[in-house]
Write a protein that holds these residues in place. Structure first.
Motif, PDB file in Angstrom:
ATOM      1  N   ASN A 190       0.852  -1.184   0.000  1.00  0.00           N
ATOM      2  CA  ASN A 190       0.000   0.000   0.000  1.00  0.00           C
ATOM      3  C   ASN A 190       0.887   1.234   0.000  1.00  0.00           C
ATOM      4  OD1 ASN A 190      -3.085  -0.468   0.290  1.00  0.00           O
ATOM      5  ND2 ASN A 190      -2.216  -2.025   1.655  1.00  0.00           N
ATOM      6  N   ASN A 191       0.336   2.382   0.355  1.00  0.00           N
ATOM      7  CA  ASN A 191       1.100   3.633   0.396  1.00  0.00           C
ATOM      8  C   ASN A 191       1.078   4.274   1.780  1.00  0.00           C
ATOM      9  OD1 ASN A 191       1.906   3.684  -2.356  1.00  0.00           O
ATOM     10  ND2 ASN A 191      -0.111   4.418  -2.946  1.00  0.00           N
ATOM     11  N   PHE A 192       0.973   3.459   2.834  1.00  0.00           N
ATOM     12  CA  PHE A 192       0.994   3.995   4.193  1.00  0.00           C
ATOM     13  C   PHE A 192       2.352   4.639   4.479  1.00  0.00           C
ATOM     14  CE2 PHE A 192      -2.330   0.693   4.652  1.00  0.00           C
ATOM     15  CZ  PHE A 192      -3.357   1.511   5.105  1.00  0.00           C
ATOM     16  N   SER A 193       2.335   5.690   5.282  1.00  0.00           N
ATOM     17  CA  SER A 193       3.568   6.420   5.578  1.00  0.00           C
ATOM     18  C   SER A 193       3.605   6.784   7.057  1.00  0.00           C
ATOM     19  CB  SER A 193       3.658   7.680   4.707  1.00  0.00           C
ATOM     20  OG  SER A 193       2.525   8.508   4.905  1.00  0.00           O
ATOM     21  N   GLY A 194       4.649   7.524   7.420  1.00  0.00           N
ATOM     22  CA  GLY A 194       4.790   7.941   8.817  1.00  0.00           C
ATOM     23  C   GLY A 194       5.578   6.940   9.632  1.00  0.00           C
ATOM     24  N   PRO A 195       5.668   7.142  10.939  1.00  0.00           N
ATOM     25  CA  PRO A 195       6.443   6.242  11.807  1.00  0.00           C
ATOM     26  C   PRO A 195       5.748   4.907  12.027  1.00  0.00           C
ATOM     27  CG  PRO A 195       5.324   7.907  13.118  1.00  0.00           C
ATOM     28  CD  PRO A 195       5.087   8.279  11.683  1.00  0.00           C
ATOM     29  N   LEU A 196       6.509   3.964  12.537  1.00  0.00           N
ATOM     30  CA  LEU A 196       5.977   2.638  12.850  1.00  0.00           C
ATOM     31  C   LEU A 196       4.908   2.755  13.927  1.00  0.00           C
ATOM     32  CD1 LEU A 196       6.203  -0.475  12.510  1.00  0.00           C
ATOM     33  CD2 LEU A 196       7.916  -0.433  14.327  1.00  0.00           C
ATOM     34  N   PRO A 197       3.706   2.226  13.686  1.00  0.00           N
ATOM     35  CA  PRO A 197       2.628   2.340  14.679  1.00  0.00           C
ATOM     36  C   PRO A 197       2.927   1.519  15.939  1.00  0.00           C
ATOM     37  CG  PRO A 197       1.776   1.756  12.490  1.00  0.00           C
ATOM     38  CD  PRO A 197       3.260   1.571  12.443  1.00  0.00           C
ATOM     39  N   HIS A 198       2.188   1.816  16.978  1.00  0.00           N
ATOM     40  CA  HIS A 198       2.242   1.037  18.223  1.00  0.00           C
ATOM     41  C   HIS A 198       1.128  -0.007  18.175  1.00  0.00           C
ATOM     42  CE1 HIS A 198       4.947   3.830  20.503  1.00  0.00           C
ATOM     43  NE2 HIS A 198       4.546   4.622  19.523  1.00  0.00           N
ATOM     44  N   SER A 212       4.967  -4.752   4.965  1.00  0.00           N
ATOM     45  CA  SER A 212       5.942  -4.662   3.881  1.00  0.00           C
ATOM     46  C   SER A 212       5.414  -3.877   2.681  1.00  0.00           C
ATOM     47  CB  SER A 212       6.352  -6.066   3.430  1.00  0.00           C
ATOM     48  OG  SER A 212       5.254  -6.768   2.878  1.00  0.00           O
ATOM     49  N   LYS A 213       6.346  -3.318   1.919  1.00  0.00           N
ATOM     50  CA  LYS A 213       6.045  -2.604   0.675  1.00  0.00           C
ATOM     51  C   LYS A 213       5.105  -1.429   0.905  1.00  0.00           C
ATOM     52  CE  LYS A 213       6.905  -6.661  -2.205  1.00  0.00           C
ATOM     53  NZ  LYS A 213       6.374  -7.611  -3.193  1.00  0.00           N
ATOM     54  N   ASN A 214       5.506  -0.568   1.857  1.00  0.00           N
ATOM     55  CA  ASN A 214       4.826   0.689   2.095  1.00  0.00           C
ATOM     56  C   ASN A 214       5.878   1.795   2.130  1.00  0.00           C
ATOM     57  OD1 ASN A 214       1.737   0.522   2.752  1.00  0.00           O
ATOM     58  ND2 ASN A 214       2.616  -1.327   3.659  1.00  0.00           N
ATOM     59  N   LYS A 215       5.562   2.908   2.783  1.00  0.00           N
ATOM     60  CA  LYS A 215       6.493   4.037   2.836  1.00  0.00           C
ATOM     61  C   LYS A 215       6.693   4.508   4.271  1.00  0.00           C
ATOM     62  CE  LYS A 215       5.089   5.538  -1.790  1.00  0.00           C
ATOM     63  NZ  LYS A 215       4.457   6.597  -2.609  1.00  0.00           N
ATOM     64  N   PHE A 216       6.690   3.568   5.199  1.00  0.00           N
ATOM     65  CA  PHE A 216       6.940   3.912   6.600  1.00  0.00           C
ATOM     66  C   PHE A 216       8.378   4.419   6.760  1.00  0.00           C
ATOM     67  CE2 PHE A 216       3.446   0.797   7.093  1.00  0.00           C
ATOM     68  CZ  PHE A 216       2.590   1.570   7.850  1.00  0.00           C
ATOM     69  N   THR A 217       8.565   5.369   7.646  1.00  0.00           N
ATOM     70  CA  THR A 217       9.878   5.981   7.846  1.00  0.00           C
ATOM     71  C   THR A 217      10.240   5.997   9.327  1.00  0.00           C
ATOM     72  OG1 THR A 217       8.847   8.178   7.967  1.00  0.00           O
ATOM     73  CG2 THR A 217       9.644   7.464   5.808  1.00  0.00           C
TER      74      THR A 217
END
Length: 580
Positions: A190-198, A212-217
Motif C-alpha cells: 500500500n502507500n501507508f507512511s509515517g512512523p511505525l505504529p504502536h 511490507s512494501k509501504n512508505k513507513f519511515t
C-alpha cells in the motif's frame, strides 16, 4: 446444477462448497427458498449474473460464494435489502463489483467480511463504518486487492480488530498515535507512511504483523512498546524506509518469520537475534547498511531454514559455528511450504482460518528469482558484502542445504574440497571473489545442481568431468585464469591461460571505471575552459593583463623566428662560399 459430489442439507443449511456446480440458473432458483440460514456455494464453477431476487433469503446468517467466476457482475444494495440477519459474508475471488450509494446503511451487522479481489474502490467504502459502530462485533474484515486508492478515514481505528487484511491496494495515510489492538494485520503493498505504529496484541493469541512494501519511515524503536509481542509469530517490515539501529528490546520467543530487508537500517547485526528469537525459521536483513561481523550468536538458531544477509557492509569471515543450523545439517521433517496456519480453538465456530505463506526470492545474477516451494528451501545468502578469508570447512556439514550464495565478496583460497557433501545443493554462486586453484572434483557429485556460477575468480586447471557440470553455459566459468575443458574449450592441451584480470568487479567494473574516467576528463576540461573565460570576461584588470601577456608572447615568438631565420640564412651562405 450439474456434477454435485456432496450435498449437506440439514437444519436449514445448504453446503455445496468445493463441488463442481456450474451455471447461474441454480443460484437464482435458491433465492426462492427463504428458510436457509447458511448458504455455502464456495469454490464451484458458478458464473453469469446474480439476480436481485437472491436477496429474499431473509433468514440467512452465513453467505459464502467465494471462488466462483461472476465476471465483474455488479452487486447493489438491492441484493442485500432483506439480509437482516446476515453475520458472515464471503465473496472473495469472485470478481464482483460492489456498488453502493453514498450513505447507504446496511440492514445487517457483520462479524466477518471477506471481499478479497472484489471491486470496492477507488474510494474507501464508507458503509464499513456502520459495521464498526457496534462495539467489537466486526472481528474479521478482508478487503485486500479490492482496487481502493484512497486515504484511510479517521474513524477506522476506533475499535480493535481480531484480523485485518487491506493488502494489495493503494491506501495511504498515517496511523494514530495511540496503540492499535490487533492479532493479525496485513497491510503490505500500500502507500501507508509515517512512523511505525504502536501495536497491542491480544493476550494469549499468536499474532502476525505484515507492513511490507509501504512508505513507513523513521526508527523501528516503537517495537519496544509492543504489548504482547511475546506471542508474535510473523513480523515483516521489508521494503520500507526505516532507518537507524535495531533496538535491543524485542523479546518474541514464538517469532518464526522476521523480515527487515530493503530498508536503511544500520549498525551491527544485533547479537540478541540469536539469543531471544530461538524459534526463527526465516531471517532476512537483506539490502540494508549493516556492518561489522556476523555474530556467532546467530548460530544458536537451530531451526533456521533461510538466512539472508546479502547486500550489506558485513566484513570479516564466516563463523564456523554455522554448522549448528540443525535444519540444514540433518534430514528433518519439513513442511512442503513454510506456512503459518493460524486457527485458534476459541474461534473455530467463526470459521476464522488465517494462513501466511512467505515467499523466498533468491538473488541470482543481480535479479531476484522466486523459489516455488519455500518449505523445501534451505538457503544461506551472504552475497554482496565485504567478507574475507576462506570458506570454513564446517560448512560442508550442512548436507541438506539447497542454495548457497557467497558471490561478490573478497573470499580467498580454494573452493571447499568437500563441497560435494552438500548433496541437496541446487544453487551455488561463488562468482566475483578471489578463489584460486582447481575446481574440486567433488563438485561433479552434485546431481541436483541446476544453477552454478564460478565466474570472475582466479581458478585454473581442468573443469571436472560430469554430465551436470558440462551442461552449464560457459559463462558460469568465464573470467578465470587457466580454466580449460568443456564447456569452455574442447580440451586442455592447446589452451593457454588468458592474461589475468581482476576477479572482483571484472569487466563490468573496468568498463564502468573507464566510462567515468572519460566523463570526468571531459567535464574537467569544460569547467576549466569556461571558468578561465568567465574570469577574463568579468574582471577588467585580468583581461588587460591577459591581452598584454598575449602581445608579449607574440613579440617574443616573432623575434625568435626572425633570429632563427637569420642564423639559418648565414649558415647556408657560409656553406656555399666554402664549396666555391
Amino acid at each position: 446444477m450439474k456434477a454435485i459430489q456432496e450435498i449437506y442439507l440439514s437444519d436449514n443449511l445448504l453446503v455445496l462448497a468445493e463441488n463442481q456446480v456450474r451455471g447461474d440458473s441454480g443460484l437464482n432458483e435458491i433465492g426462492k427458498l427463504p428458510d436457509f440460514s447458511v448458504l455455502d456455494l464456495g469454490y464451484n464453477f458458478l458464473n453469469g449474473s446474480i439476480s436481485k431476487s437472491f436477496g429474499q433469503l431473509s433468514n440467512l446468517h452465513v453467505l459464502r460464494l467465494a471462488g466462483n467466476s461472476f465476471d465483474g457482475d455488479v452487486i447493489s444494495e438491492a441484493h442485500f435489502s432483506n439480509f437482516y440477519n446476515l453475520g458472515k459474508l464471503d465473496l472473495s475471488y469472485t470478481s464482483l463489483t460492489l456498488k453502493f450509494n453514498t450513505g447507504w446503511i446496511p440492514p445487517f451487522q457483520l462479524s466477518q467480511i471477506k471481499l478479497c479481489s472484489c471491486k470496492l474502490g477507488p474510494g474507501f467504502p464508507d458503509w464499513l463504518r456502520t459495521q464498526k459502530d457496534f462495539l467489537l462485533v466486526l472481528e474479521y474484515p478482508d478487503i485486500s486487492a479490492s482496487g481502493i486508492s484512497d486515504s484511510l478515514p479517521y474513524w477506522f481505528w476506533g475499535h480493535g480488530l481480531w484480523y485485518l487484511n487491506m493488502s494489495f491496494n493503494q491506501i495511504s495515510g498515517t496511523f494514530p498515535t495511540h496503540s492499535i489492538d490487533i492479532t493479525h494485520l496485513d497491510l503490505r503493498s500500500n502507500n501507508f507512511s509515517g512512523p511505525l505504529p504502536h501495536f497491542s496484541l491480544y493476550f494469549g493469541f499468536i499474532g502476525t504483523i505484515n507492513l511490507s512494501k509501504n512508505k513507513f519511515t523513521g526508527s523501528v524503536s516503537p517495537i519496544c512498546n509492543f504489548t504482547g509481542a511475546v506471542y508474535l509469530t510473523l513480523f515483516d517490515l521489508s521494503n520500507n524506509l526505516f532507518s537507524g539501529v535495531v533496538p535491543d528490546c524485542l523479546n518474541c520467543t514464538e517469532l518464526k518469520f522476521l523480515d527487515l530487508s530493503d530498508n536503511e537500517l544500520s549498525g551491527e547485526i544485533p547479537m540478541w537475534l540469536g539469543q531471544r528469537l530461538s524459534s526463527l525459521v526465516f531471517l532476512s536483513l537483506q539490502r540494508n547498511q549493516f556492518r561489522g561481523r556476523i555474530p556467532h550468536q546467530l548460530c544458536e538458531l537451530k531451526y533456521l531454514q533461510i538466512l539472508d544477509l546479502s547486500v550489506n557492509k558485513i566484513s570479516d569471515s564466516i563463523p564456523p559455528c554455522l554448522k549448528n543450523f540443525n535444519s540444514m545439517a540433518k534430514k528433518v521433517s519439513l513442511d512442503r511450504r513454510i506456512e503459518l496456519h493460524l486457527l485458534d480453538a476459541l474461534y473455530v465456530t467463526s470459521l476464522i482460518d488465517v494462513r501466511y505463506v512467505d515467499e523466498a526470492l533468491i538473488t541470482w545474477k543481480g535479479t531476484k528469482q522466486n523459489y516455488p516451494q519455500l518449505g523445501l528451501l534451505l538457503a544461506i545468502d551472504l552475497s554482496c558484502n565485504k567478507l574475507t578469508g576462506e570458506i570454513p570447512e564446517e560448512l560442508s556439514s550442512l548436507q541438506e542445504l539447497v542454495a548457497l550464495n557467497l558471490s561478490r565478496n573478497f573470499f580467498t583460497g580454494k573452493i571447499l574440497q568437500k563441497i560435494g557433501h552438500l548433496r541437496q545443493l541446487e544453487v551455488l554462486d561463488l562468482s566475483r571473489n578471489k578463489f584460486s586453484g582447481n575446481i574440486p572434483t567433488s563438485l561433479s557429485e552434485l546431481t541436483f545442481l541446476s544453477i552454478l556460477d564460478l565466474s570472475y575468480n582466479d581458478l585454473s586447471g581442468k573443469i571436472p568431468t560430469s554430465t551436470q557440470l558440462q551442461s552449464f553455459d560457459p559463462s558460469s566459468f568465464s573470467h578465470n585464469r587457466g580454466l580449460c575443458g568443456p564447456p569452455i574449450s574442447p580440451n586442455c592441451s592447446m589452451v593457454e591461460p588468458p592474461p589475468g584480470k581482476p576477479a572482483v568487479g571484472g569487466e563490468e567494473d573496468s568498463d564502468e571505471y573507464m566510462k567515468w574516467f572519460y566523463t570526468g576528463m571531459g567535464l574537467g576540461f569544460e569547467v576549466g575552459f569556461w571558468g578561465f573565460c568567465s574570469v577574463v570576461f568579468f574582471k577588467r584588470s585580468w583581461r588587460h593583463s591577459y591581452y598584454r601577456y598575449l602581445d608579449n608572447a607574440k613579440d617574443w615568438v616573432y623575434v625568435s623566428f626572425v633570429l632563427l631565420k637569420a642564423r639559418l640564412v648565414g649558415r647556408i651562405k657560409g656553406l656555399s662560399t666554402r664549396s666555391d
